[in-house]
Design an enzyme around this catalytic site. Structure first.
Site, PDB file in Angstrom:
ATOM      1  N   HIS A  80      63.903 -21.144  38.597  1.00  0.00           N
ATOM      2  CA  HIS A  80      63.917 -22.038  39.743  1.00  0.00           C
ATOM      3  C   HIS A  80      63.658 -23.510  39.599  1.00  0.00           C
ATOM      4  O   HIS A  80      63.595 -24.028  40.491  1.00  0.00           O
ATOM      5  CB  HIS A  80      62.794 -21.551  40.781  1.00  0.00           C
ATOM      6  CG  HIS A  80      62.796 -20.075  41.299  1.00  0.00           C
ATOM      7  ND1 HIS A  80      64.185 -19.872  41.812  1.00  0.00           N
ATOM      8  CD2 HIS A  80      62.124 -18.978  41.422  1.00  0.00           C
ATOM      9  CE1 HIS A  80      64.161 -18.544  42.295  1.00  0.00           C
ATOM     10  NE2 HIS A  80      62.938 -17.936  41.918  1.00  0.00           N
ATOM     11  N   ARG A 138      71.325 -23.226  49.231  1.00  0.00           N
ATOM     12  CA  ARG A 138      71.315 -22.530  50.466  1.00  0.00           C
ATOM     13  C   ARG A 138      70.909 -23.564  51.440  1.00  0.00           C
ATOM     14  O   ARG A 138      70.332 -24.601  51.370  1.00  0.00           O
ATOM     15  CB  ARG A 138      70.337 -21.485  50.560  1.00  0.00           C
ATOM     16  CG  ARG A 138      70.219 -20.606  51.663  1.00  0.00           C
ATOM     17  CD  ARG A 138      69.215 -19.553  51.683  1.00  0.00           C
ATOM     18  NE  ARG A 138      69.365 -18.680  52.751  1.00  0.00           N
ATOM     19  CZ  ARG A 138      68.707 -17.654  53.245  1.00  0.00           C
ATOM     20  NH1 ARG A 138      67.572 -17.493  52.502  1.00  0.00           N
ATOM     21  NH2 ARG A 138      68.923 -17.092  54.514  1.00  0.00           N
ATOM     22  N   TYR A 142      74.949 -19.707  49.135  1.00  0.00           N
ATOM     23  CA  TYR A 142      74.779 -18.704  49.719  1.00  0.00           C
ATOM     24  C   TYR A 142      75.525 -18.166  51.051  1.00  0.00           C
ATOM     25  O   TYR A 142      76.262 -17.113  51.016  1.00  0.00           O
ATOM     26  CB  TYR A 142      73.330 -18.437  50.046  1.00  0.00           C
ATOM     27  CG  TYR A 142      72.792 -17.251  51.020  1.00  0.00           C
ATOM     28  CD1 TYR A 142      72.413 -16.023  50.247  1.00  0.00           C
ATOM     29  CD2 TYR A 142      72.397 -17.329  52.200  1.00  0.00           C
ATOM     30  CE1 TYR A 142      72.028 -15.039  50.860  1.00  0.00           C
ATOM     31  CE2 TYR A 142      72.206 -16.171  53.079  1.00  0.00           C
ATOM     32  CZ  TYR A 142      71.770 -15.179  52.280  1.00  0.00           C
ATOM     33  OH  TYR A 142      71.348 -14.030  53.124  1.00  0.00           O
ATOM     34  N   ARG A 182      65.165  -9.568  53.361  1.00  0.00           N
ATOM     35  CA  ARG A 182      64.329  -9.664  54.654  1.00  0.00           C
ATOM     36  C   ARG A 182      65.518  -9.539  55.697  1.00  0.00           C
ATOM     37  O   ARG A 182      65.515  -8.650  56.380  1.00  0.00           O
ATOM     38  CB  ARG A 182      63.644 -10.957  54.453  1.00  0.00           C
ATOM     39  CG  ARG A 182      62.732 -10.975  55.753  1.00  0.00           C
ATOM     40  CD  ARG A 182      62.139 -12.308  56.063  1.00  0.00           C
ATOM     41  NE  ARG A 182      63.094 -13.381  56.040  1.00  0.00           N
ATOM     42  CZ  ARG A 182      63.348 -14.151  57.227  1.00  0.00           C
ATOM     43  NH1 ARG A 182      62.939 -13.799  58.288  1.00  0.00           N
ATOM     44  NH2 ARG A 182      64.337 -15.118  57.300  1.00  0.00           N
TER      45      ARG A 182
HETATM   46  P1  A3P Z   1      66.266 -14.051  54.244  1.00  0.00           P
HETATM   47  O1  A3P Z   1      64.671 -14.233  53.997  1.00  0.00           O
HETATM   48  O2  A3P Z   1      66.874 -15.386  55.060  1.00  0.00           O
HETATM   49  O3  A3P Z   1      66.578 -12.848  54.426  1.00  0.00           O
HETATM   50  P2  A3P Z   1      65.936 -15.179  46.586  1.00  0.00           P
HETATM   51  O4  A3P Z   1      66.403 -14.138  45.928  1.00  0.00           O
HETATM   52  O5  A3P Z   1      66.692 -16.430  45.882  1.00  0.00           O
HETATM   53  O6  A3P Z   1      64.554 -15.144  46.692  1.00  0.00           O
HETATM   54  O7  A3P Z   1      66.568 -15.135  48.182  1.00  0.00           O
HETATM   55  C1  A3P Z   1      66.266 -14.482  49.240  1.00  0.00           C
HETATM   56  C2  A3P Z   1      66.876 -14.486  50.498  1.00  0.00           C
HETATM   57  O8  A3P Z   1      68.437 -13.728  50.066  1.00  0.00           O
HETATM   58  C3  A3P Z   1      66.382 -13.573  51.593  1.00  0.00           C
HETATM   59  O9  A3P Z   1      67.057 -14.191  52.815  1.00  0.00           O
HETATM   60  C4  A3P Z   1      67.109 -12.187  51.366  1.00  0.00           C
HETATM   61  O10 A3P Z   1      67.091 -11.641  52.627  1.00  0.00           O
HETATM   62  C5  A3P Z   1      68.479 -12.786  51.006  1.00  0.00           C
HETATM   63  N1  A3P Z   1      69.106 -11.335  50.292  1.00  0.00           N
HETATM   64  C6  A3P Z   1      68.751 -11.050  49.447  1.00  0.00           C
HETATM   65  N2  A3P Z   1      69.707  -9.975  49.109  1.00  0.00           N
HETATM   66  C7  A3P Z   1      70.825  -9.853  49.894  1.00  0.00           C
HETATM   67  C8  A3P Z   1      72.025  -9.288  50.276  1.00  0.00           C
HETATM   68  N3  A3P Z   1      72.299  -8.261  49.678  1.00  0.00           N
HETATM   69  N4  A3P Z   1      72.788  -9.659  51.443  1.00  0.00           N
HETATM   70  C9  A3P Z   1      72.381 -10.750  51.984  1.00  0.00           C
HETATM   71  N5  A3P Z   1      71.138 -11.430  51.995  1.00  0.00           N
HETATM   72  C10 A3P Z   1      70.328 -10.992  50.722  1.00  0.00           C
END
Ligand code: A3P
Length: 350
Positions: A164, A186, A249, A313
């Site tokens: 990160h 994003r 994203y 989420r």
């Molecule tokens: P939201 O909290 O808006 O749902 P990271 O992996 O960098 O921590 O990012 C997390 C974000 O990516 C979260 O966003 C999560 O739900 C989303 N995410 C993870 N897997 C996903 C998938 N297969 N399809 C869509 N979004 C996804």
């Protein structure tokens, strides 16, 4: 940088005795509203990147990390879809070896170079040595403890390394050897709201009374890995480099197949339409949410997280409307406009 053509070797790697930028402790009037770090954080480099206190000990080792030409790095601010893209990259880079993917949680397959700047190594050691630790806990914590810089240096085969950190705090050697670097960005408002929800997952829910404090800290560059816009700008400036791939994203959410093809192309892999179908299905939000190698349930098993539904989420753009009201939106847009002056970087609207 010139290569030695006679031997075709890389130029000798420069080892830094100290970081080529400053690491500065905060002053009394520079504390964030959220009490996530106490006084244990620092500002790094000319852009004053907000890092945990552990960076003081680990930053130089990360900066001096010896890259290999076949390494693949995935960077991006937390909550920018890095887990989703990480799994996509890992599978494409490993010839769609789903069987191997199922054997280990993604953080182990695609380890963070900055892991111990945000997870306490001592705490994980305690968990692994605790008398109450189950076999599963010993296995998970043992894997964490392997993910030191030394552990990463010893890894055999092609390495997939995540972070990160902003590019300017990453090892410059990764560019010098021509490793592949992918950055995932994003819409900042969605990232911010997603990040706020992740406090519940990472056992930090008591750190805040409400979203507004976090919102203010973010706008004042007083949250982890901020200034966010500088973080993304550093990557945006490299987006046309040969070994660099910049992703949003939101583009993936619009068309996962296109991102799969882009990554395959970037890593020099050919995928058939059937293979793309299967991968797209595997990466679907519902499947991902229930996939225990990517949904971070392993962290709950060692008591480092809870409520796994907060990690994978919502899974779609536009989540900012849950928490950012009109007044905050106006303020945010002003800050963003100011910080994006002089660059053509624009985030997808959601
Ligand atoms: P939201 O909290 O808006 O749902 P990271 O992996 O960098 O921590 O990012 C997390 C974000 O990516 C979260 O966003 C999560 O739900 C989303 N995410 C993870 N897997 C996903 C998938 N297969 N399809 C869509 N979004 C996804």
């Amino acid at each position: 940088m010139l290569l030695n053509m006679a031997t075709c070797q890389q130029p000798e790697r420069k080892i830094f005795k100290k970081l080529p930028f400053e690491v500065v402790d905060p002053k009394e009037n520079e504390f964030p509203k959220l009490n996530l770090y106490g006084k244990d954080f620092v500002f790094v480099g000319p852009k004053r990147y907000f890092q945990t206190g552990a960076y003081k000990e680990l930053g130089l080792g990360i900066y001096n990390f010896e890259a290999r030409p076949d390494d693949v790095y995935l960077l991006g601010h937390a909550r920018s879809g890095t887990t989703l893209h990480g799994e996509m990259i890992w599978l494409i880079g490993n010839d769609l070896n789903y069987e191997e993917a199922a054997k280990n949680f993604i953080m182990y397959r695609f380890p963070h170079i900055d892991l111990f700047t945000f997870h306490s190594r001592e705490r994980i050691k305690e968990i692994s040595e605790s008398e109450d630790a189950t076999e599963e806990m010993v296995d998970i914590s043992g894997k964490y403890l392997e993910m030191t810089l030394e552990g990463l240096a010893e890894r055999k085969g092609r390495r997939f390394i995540k972070s990160h950190l902003p590019l300017s705090l990453m090892p410059p050697h990764m560019f010098e050897v021509g490793a592949k670097v992918i950055y995932c960005a994003r819409n900042p408002k969605d990232m911010l709201v997603s990040y706020f929800h992740s406090f519940d997952f990472f056992l930090m829910k008591n750190a805040t009374d409400g979203f507004k404090d976090y919102f203010d800290d973010f706008n004042n560059d007083l949250t982890w890995n901020c200034p966010y816009f500088e973080h993304v700008k550093e990557a945006w400036e490299r987006r046309n480099d040969k070994n660099f791939l910049f992703l949003f994203y939101e583009d993936t959410m619009k068309d996962k197949r296109q991102t799969i093809r882009k990554i395959a192309d970037f890593l020099g892999k050919d995928l058939s339409e059937n293979e793309i179908d299967k991968l797209e299905d595997y990466l679907s939000f519902e499947k991902f949410k229930n996939n225990k190698t990517v949904n971070h349930v392993h962290m709950t098993k060692i008591g480092m997280a809870e409520d796994v539904s907060r990690f994978i989420r919502r899974g779609k753009p536009g989540g900012w409307r849950e928490l950012i009201d009109e007044e905050m939106e106006r303020e945010f847009n002003q800050v963003m406009e100011e910080k994006l002056k002089g660059t053509d970087l624009r985030f997808p609207e959601t």
